[in-house]
Scaffold this motif. Structure first.
Motif, mmCIF file in Angstrom:
data_model
loop_
_atom_site.group_PDB
_atom_site.id
_atom_site.type_symbol
_atom_site.label_atom_id
_atom_site.label_comp_id
_atom_site.label_asym_id
_atom_site.label_seq_id
_atom_site.Cartn_x
_atom_site.Cartn_y
_atom_site.Cartn_z
ATOM 1 N N ALA A 14 52.388 15.015 -0.911
ATOM 2 C CA ALA A 14 52.605 14.569 0.469
ATOM 3 C C ALA A 14 51.521 15.129 1.385
ATOM 4 C CB ALA A 14 53.981 15.025 0.946
ATOM 5 N N HIS A 15 51.130 14.332 2.401
ATOM 6 C CA HIS A 15 50.085 14.821 3.317
ATOM 7 C C HIS A 15 50.178 14.064 4.631
ATOM 8 C CE1 HIS A 15 47.440 11.233 3.057
ATOM 9 N NE2 HIS A 15 48.004 11.107 1.869
ATOM 10 N N GLY A 16 49.445 14.534 5.612
ATOM 11 C CA GLY A 16 49.359 13.854 6.894
ATOM 12 C C GLY A 16 50.406 14.303 7.900
ATOM 13 N N THR A 17 51.233 15.260 7.545
ATOM 14 C CA THR A 17 52.260 15.744 8.471
ATOM 15 C C THR A 17 52.739 17.108 7.986
ATOM 16 O OG1 THR A 17 54.376 15.222 9.508
ATOM 17 C CG2 THR A 17 54.164 14.680 7.175
ATOM 18 N N HIS A 18 53.588 17.732 8.773
ATOM 19 C CA HIS A 18 54.208 18.982 8.328
ATOM 20 C C HIS A 18 55.270 18.659 7.283
ATOM 21 C CE1 HIS A 18 52.146 20.884 11.605
ATOM 22 N NE2 HIS A 18 52.822 20.204 12.519
ATOM 23 N N ILE A 19 55.398 19.513 6.282
ATOM 24 C CA ILE A 19 56.343 19.293 5.191
ATOM 25 C C ILE A 19 57.271 20.485 5.071
ATOM 26 C CG2 ILE A 19 56.627 18.800 2.731
ATOM 27 C CD1 ILE A 19 55.064 16.634 4.183
ATOM 28 N N GLN A 20 58.579 20.210 5.054
ATOM 29 C CA GLN A 20 59.567 21.258 4.782
ATOM 30 C C GLN A 20 60.323 20.881 3.517
ATOM 31 O OE1 GLN A 20 63.360 21.665 7.011
ATOM 32 N NE2 GLN A 20 62.610 23.704 7.594
ATOM 33 N N VAL A 21 60.266 21.735 2.504
ATOM 34 C CA VAL A 21 60.941 21.502 1.235
ATOM 35 C C VAL A 21 62.141 22.436 1.147
ATOM 36 C CG1 VAL A 21 60.732 21.552 -1.277
ATOM 37 C CG2 VAL A 21 58.782 20.834 0.122
ATOM 38 N N VAL A 22 63.322 21.861 1.013
ATOM 39 C CA VAL A 22 64.552 22.654 0.879
ATOM 40 C C VAL A 22 65.108 22.431 -0.523
ATOM 41 C CG1 VAL A 22 66.860 23.097 1.780
ATOM 42 C CG2 VAL A 22 65.031 22.380 3.335
ATOM 43 N N ALA A 23 65.257 23.499 -1.288
ATOM 44 C CA ALA A 23 65.736 23.362 -2.670
ATOM 45 C C ALA A 23 66.415 24.654 -3.097
ATOM 46 C CB ALA A 23 64.574 23.036 -3.596
#
Length: 441
Positions: A14-23
């Motif tokens: 993923a790219h082009g924005t902020h990413i938050q991964v919750v796992a």
């Protein structure tokens, strides 16, 4: 090599924005951070100096360096460090840095706080306030403060306290408020007792709540049991066995039993009942003075107070509160009871004393280090320098944060200050909401 699954691959690419991964725990979040950094460097033309990976402790940062270097087959890796290491690289310290090592050894932060407390304890009036608070604490079940529950609502607090062990003035962890009341009564009357001393019933190990050895005017030893679950069929069977056992030992032992019904008219009525039963068993009772009780328990109670107060001060530092701001917050706070109000007043004074001592000794703690780094970042200072490598935060295009659930207010301000002069910075963070230790703290 571990092959990323579909969800991990989506996060990596993923790219082009902020990413938050919750796992969840064990789902490969840290591995995903490492793979994303490697993917961007090997396949997307992103230079190592354009990426910054932040971990929450030194061990995690070192492991991240090893993972990324192994995947790249090279030591030319992105900037990888802890938040505190970045703060030190932005704002190098000439003053002594105080900290407590989680692995033992260095405990300079606790020692410095103890210096502040002991200085204040030289004032008889201050010690009297601490004594009044701590003795009240053990009588009124002060676990909500020392366990960090100040921010809970009444219903949450009730559920929280039900899961806490009670601590007596003497320091035992007991199983119920009834046991705690008995233990404190015995301690406050100078009566020697053993908690859960081993006896045997029909060849089985049996540990009654309190055993009082024969002494003074006592012709027999005394066993006190608090039967807290009377009415439960299985529990009542065990109670019947214990009663039968002590009826067979009347030549050597006096058996006293108490239940929650004895609290029907409050704690004072419970203690009067216990008082009467003990006197009938030949125990001479004289309640110790407050000063006698304090002297017996002083060292341990001060240690408990120190733990609670230093934790409180640590939270204030992480919130970047000045003593005046803390006082303003306290003035608007409705205390649950007088004990909490006393504690907050004392902690505010100690907080001011702690900050004054840091200034007087040219020392600082990790929270102060981050605060100084934030001030420099807000002033536009973007260069950072480490022993093995320098960098510039204006050149960072991608910021990675591992264990994002542990993000503090200071870390947030730090990242916000970087983004203020580097608005195109993309943030990639991974975390597990069920492990949010700072939320619980």
């Amino acid at each position: 090599p571990k092959i990323p699954d579909k969800d991990q691959s989506t996060a990596i690419a993923a790219h082009g924005t902020h990413i938050q991964v919750v796992a969840r725990a064990g789902s490969g979040k840290t591995e995903t951070v490492a793979n994303r950094a490697v993917f961007m460097q090997k396949h997307c033309g992103v230079q190592p100096d354009q990426m910054l990976l932040l971990a929450f402790n030194r061990k995690a940062a070192e492991e991240m360096v090893e993972r990324v270097a192994a995947k790249l087959g090279s030591t030319d890796v992105p900037h990888i460090m802890t938040f505190h290491a970045l703060a030190y690289a932005v704002a190098p310290q000439e003053s002594q840095l105080l900290f407590n090592s989680p692995y033992g050894g260095e405990q300079s932060l606790s020692k410095e706080f103890q210096h502040v407390l002991f200085d204040w304890m030289q004032n008889p009036q201050f010690e009297a306030r601490v004594r009044r608070l701590m003795l009240s604490h053990f009588r009124a079940d002060w676990d909500r403060i020392i366990s960090g529950g100040l921010d809970l609502g009444p219903e949450e607090m009730l559920a929280f306290r039900r899961n806490l062990a009670s601590v007596t003035i003497r320091g035992e962890f007991v199983k119920s408020f009834g046991e705690k009341t008995i233990a404190n009564f015995l301690f406050e009357h100078g009566i020697a007792y053993n908690y859960e001393q081993i006896h045997r019933v029909n060849g089985r190990i049996y540990k009654p709540d309190f055993t009082l050895p024969r002494s003074g005017g006592m012709s027999k030893g005394i066993v006190i049991e608090y039967f807290g679950l009377i009415g439960d069929p299985d529990y009542d069977k065990e109670v019947a066995i214990k009663r039968k056992h002590w009826r067979s030992k009347t030549a050597d032992w006096t058996f006293i039993e108490l239940t929650p019904n004895d609290f029907g008219c409050g704690t004072e009525a419970f203690e009067r009942n216990l008082d009467l039963k003990l006197r009938n068993a030949g125990v001479h009772l004289r309640r110790l003075t407050e000063n006698e009780i304090w002297q017996l328990a002083r060292e341990r109670l001060i240690l408990r107070f120190t733990e609670a107060a230093s934790s409180f001060v640590g939270r204030c530092r992480k919130m970047w509160l000045t003593p005046d701001e803390l006082s303003e917050l306290a003035s608007r706070h409705i205390a649950l009871d007088d004990i909490e109000s006393q504690f907050i007043d004392l902690a505010i004074e100690l907080y001011g004393g702690y900050l004054s001592r840091l200034e007087a000794t040219s020392s600082d703690d990790f929270d102060g280090l981050i605060q100084k780094a934030i001030v420099r970042l807000q002033a536009g200072h973007s260069a950072f320098s480490r022993k093995d490598r320098n960098g510039d935060l204006r050149q960072i295009r991608f910021l990675f944060v591992d264990e994002y659930q542990d993000f503090t207010e200071l870390f947030h301000r730090m990242v916000s200050a970087i983004r203020a002069f580097n608005p195109n910075l993309e943030v990639f963070c991974v975390g597990d909401a069920l492990q949010a230790i700072n939320r619980f703290a």
